[in-house]
Write an enzyme that holds these catalytic residues in place. Sequence first.
Site, short mmCIF file in Angstrom:
data_model
loop_
_atom_site.label_atom_id
_atom_site.label_comp_id
_atom_site.label_asym_id
_atom_site.label_seq_id
_atom_site.Cartn_x
_atom_site.Cartn_y
_atom_site.Cartn_z
N ILE A 477 0.80 -1.18 0.08
CA ILE A 477 0.00 0.06 -0.14
C ILE A 477 0.99 1.24 -0.07
CG2 ILE A 477 -2.21 -0.83 0.99
CD1 ILE A 477 -0.85 -0.04 3.71
N LYS A 503 4.93 -2.80 8.07
CA LYS A 503 6.16 -2.14 7.41
C LYS A 503 7.22 -3.25 7.49
CE LYS A 503 5.28 2.74 8.48
NZ LYS A 503 5.96 3.88 9.26
N ASP A 596 7.92 16.59 13.01
CA ASP A 596 7.46 16.45 11.78
C ASP A 596 5.99 16.29 11.57
OD1 ASP A 596 7.82 16.34 9.16
OD2 ASP A 596 8.78 14.27 9.04
P1 AMP Z 1 5.20 5.70 6.06
O1 AMP Z 1 6.85 4.97 5.91
O2 AMP Z 1 4.90 5.57 7.72
O3 AMP Z 1 5.27 7.16 5.83
O4 AMP Z 1 4.24 5.08 5.40
C1 AMP Z 1 4.25 5.15 3.93
C2 AMP Z 1 2.62 5.00 3.39
O5 AMP Z 1 2.20 3.83 3.77
C3 AMP Z 1 1.73 6.12 3.91
O6 AMP Z 1 1.90 7.30 3.29
C4 AMP Z 1 0.44 5.29 4.02
O7 AMP Z 1 0.02 5.59 2.86
C5 AMP Z 1 0.80 3.86 4.21
N1 AMP Z 1 0.54 3.60 5.63
C6 AMP Z 1 1.51 3.58 6.54
N2 AMP Z 1 1.02 3.25 7.66
C7 AMP Z 1 -0.24 2.77 7.50
C8 AMP Z 1 -1.34 2.31 8.41
N3 AMP Z 1 -1.18 1.90 9.56
N4 AMP Z 1 -2.55 2.08 7.36
C9 AMP Z 1 -2.62 2.35 6.40
N5 AMP Z 1 -1.78 2.79 5.58
C10 AMP Z 1 -0.50 2.99 6.11
#
Ligand code: AMP
Length: 833
Positions: A477, A503, A596
């Site tokens: 996603i 992640k 941030d």
């Molecule tokens: P991040 O590395 O935390 O910036 O995550 C990258 C992208 O993954 C974010 O911009 C969201 O679109 C998606 N994402 C991250 N965490 C979640 C979550 N808990 N639920 C849904 N989408 C997520």
Amino acid sequence: MGPRGTGGRAGRAGAPAPGWTCLLPLLLCTALRSLRASPGSEVNLLDSRTVMGDLGWIAYPKNGWEEIGEVDENYAPIHTYQVCKVMEQNQNNWLLTSWISNEGASRIFIELKFTLRDCNSLPGGLGTCKETFNMYYFESDDEDGRNIKENQYIKIDTIAADESFTELDLGDRVMKLNTEVRDVGPLTKKGFYLAFQDVGACIALVSVRVYYKKCPSVIRNLARFPDTITGADSSQLLEVSGVCINHSVTEEAPKMHCSAEGEWLVPIGKCLCKAGYEEKNNTCQAPSPVSSVKKGKITKNSISLSWQEPDRPNGIILEYEIKYFEKDQETSYTIIKSKETAITADGLKPGAAYVFQIRARTAAGYGGFSRRFEFETSPVLAASSDQSQIPIIVVSVTVGVILLAVVIGFLLSGRRCGYSKAKQDPEEEKMHFHNGHIKLPGVRTYIDPHTYEDPNQAVHEFAKEIEASCITIERVIGAGEFGEVCSGRLKLQGKREFPVAIKTLKVGYTEKQRRDFLGEASIMGQFDHPNIIHLEGVVTKSKPVMIVTEYMENGSLDTFLKKNDGQFTVIQLVGMLRGIASGMKYLSDMGYVHRDLAARNILINSNLVCKVSDFGLSRVLEDDPEAAYTTRGGKIPIRWTAPEAIAFRKFTSASDVWSYGIVMWEVMSYGERPYWEMTNQDVIKAVEEGYRLPSPMDCPAALYQLMLDCWQKDRNSRPKFDEIVSMLDKLIRNPSSLKTLVNASSRVSNLLVEHSPVGSGAYRSVGEWLEAIKMGRYTEIFMENGYSSMDAVAQVTLEDLRRLGVTLVGHQKKIMNSLQEMKVQLVNGMVPL
Ligand code: AMP
């Protein structure tokens, strides 16, 4: 002449309708009948199509409105009324409904379905033909109000056929079925009559449905919200308190707001399952108490016990807690934790009675304590003989069995999906309490994982280890700095499967990358708040290394808002901002500075609940594409960052408040980029010179004022997050306060606005003065409390301001300084007050 009650019933079954017969064929009516399931949040007070017998409506005069005597395939009457006196002058035909109880609703809706014949389609020059009819109502507490005069009815509206019709193919011609809805309120009596007045049109009133709207009873965040009838005002939001469901307790008082449309909006607060209860399908169940405890070997100094697992463990039992104390000495007790169903309490007094209670713990927490079990140690003299009687072989067998049980238990637990503590606990932990506490309870604060010599230890302190086999990855996603972000499902033993975000750490990572990646989990794992993204756990014992969090269906807030530009009500947007502020209040209370905060780092779920995410150590800013290097070498997201943080790295909760103001601006402008295409250097310069972002389009003045407050140069003058939460709560409770929008002419769409210092000058009104010093939000309060002239205002004291509800110290200062300034100028003969 009024539509008085003794007129005859309108029409009779089978009687021919004059002028225009067979307006709707039987089959069509049947089809319409089946289409009319009313939405869940609408409660019908009357639906003419579902009334099986006589409607009891009255037509006046008798030869005006007539009922078409049709029946459907079940021989149920179809109550369609028509009138078509287009050939005759001066028509005044009334159709009165029977009394309709409003069932306590103060705003009701009337849905009419009708056909209205186009005058041009009628033969002959029809100068008298009309294409509208009128709808009226009259309120009364009982049915006695029927015989009232025409002029006592209150007009609801003139009804005309509009564009939104359904074309009905009647074989020889096409008929347009119109649907019109009107609402009436506030109603003050128990019920009302409706009346339809025809003044010379050709109408068939096919159905009349009267209903009110309610927010249906719902369980949200473990709180039950009752069926709630919407408010009298079409823009009113009713604040409704939820009641925690059984076995749950309030974390933050649960509230929601019932909109005039019957939707639940802006959930606030939540309940949590009590210790020992686990959340499952909106309920809390717990491990039941241990019911059977048996004594084993007893010596003069020790008592051995064993017990059965609770009948309903409701999850994997992680450990047992055994509390014991000498009888009548309850304030001084000992607690033993054990993963086994047997312990030996030693160091006891000979010949003394001890009380034992046992409780089980699952991932959800502790269940209730068992009842009290009382056992006595042996007296001194009996001790040696007791021991000597125990054959050595029995001891060996017992030890052997226990060891075997431990090994089997260990092997089995390895195969189950569950959390395990990475830091190995000793099998038994023993703690001594006096007067209830082993240590003084302290305020929870955030612990910087950097303070751990071994960062892995921090991860395992704050994050639960999850078996990789419990996770099903479904799709990618997003892309994080360290690897892909996926959606998937987590199934833990004893829990229902639920969606999660995962992640992953890409292969070939360095040790530093692994540490930084897991650093986020070490931080996230310390937080527990409905507006902070919740960490489920980590996978570190197998590859890929993963961080598992709750799943947020709508992804990141900035993208979501851009995709849904203009789609939300102001209240929904304020609800999102309230959530973010509440999460930030929690973080600042914990002593955590985010650094941030930006809409891209907020996640939003399917209930539009916003949660703060993206926690990290130094890397927070490293992986943000918005972050730019400053002259001092640090990487900072300039557009979101307070000047003192850019200039000398002074990151505090007050600099987070500045960023929050920018997030407010992003939300109210549906994800627009702050400062548009200005360069970072220009942004820094403009902000330093006192310029600020202009109000987003259609932004309530109170919200823009709050943004400006967050962007005060002096960080001590900025509101604190708790003040922001209270301010937003106030606005949500009183939505009319959001109706005043920032004046379109004073909104500059592509320029920054000068953030002028406290102004002075001759003001024509209190409003003008308050606006000039950017305190316009208080105009109404000033006026309502008698400070309607500058003369009156000149008398205001600090005490008065507090009484008026000006609680922000910054605002009090602004107003008092401006008054002082004006008084000085008055003394100098400059400003006529
Ligand atoms: P991040 O590395 O935390 O910036 O995550 C990258 C992208 O993954 C974010 O911009 C969201 O679109 C998606 N994402 C991250 N965490 C979640 C979550 N808990 N639920 C849904 N989408 C997520």
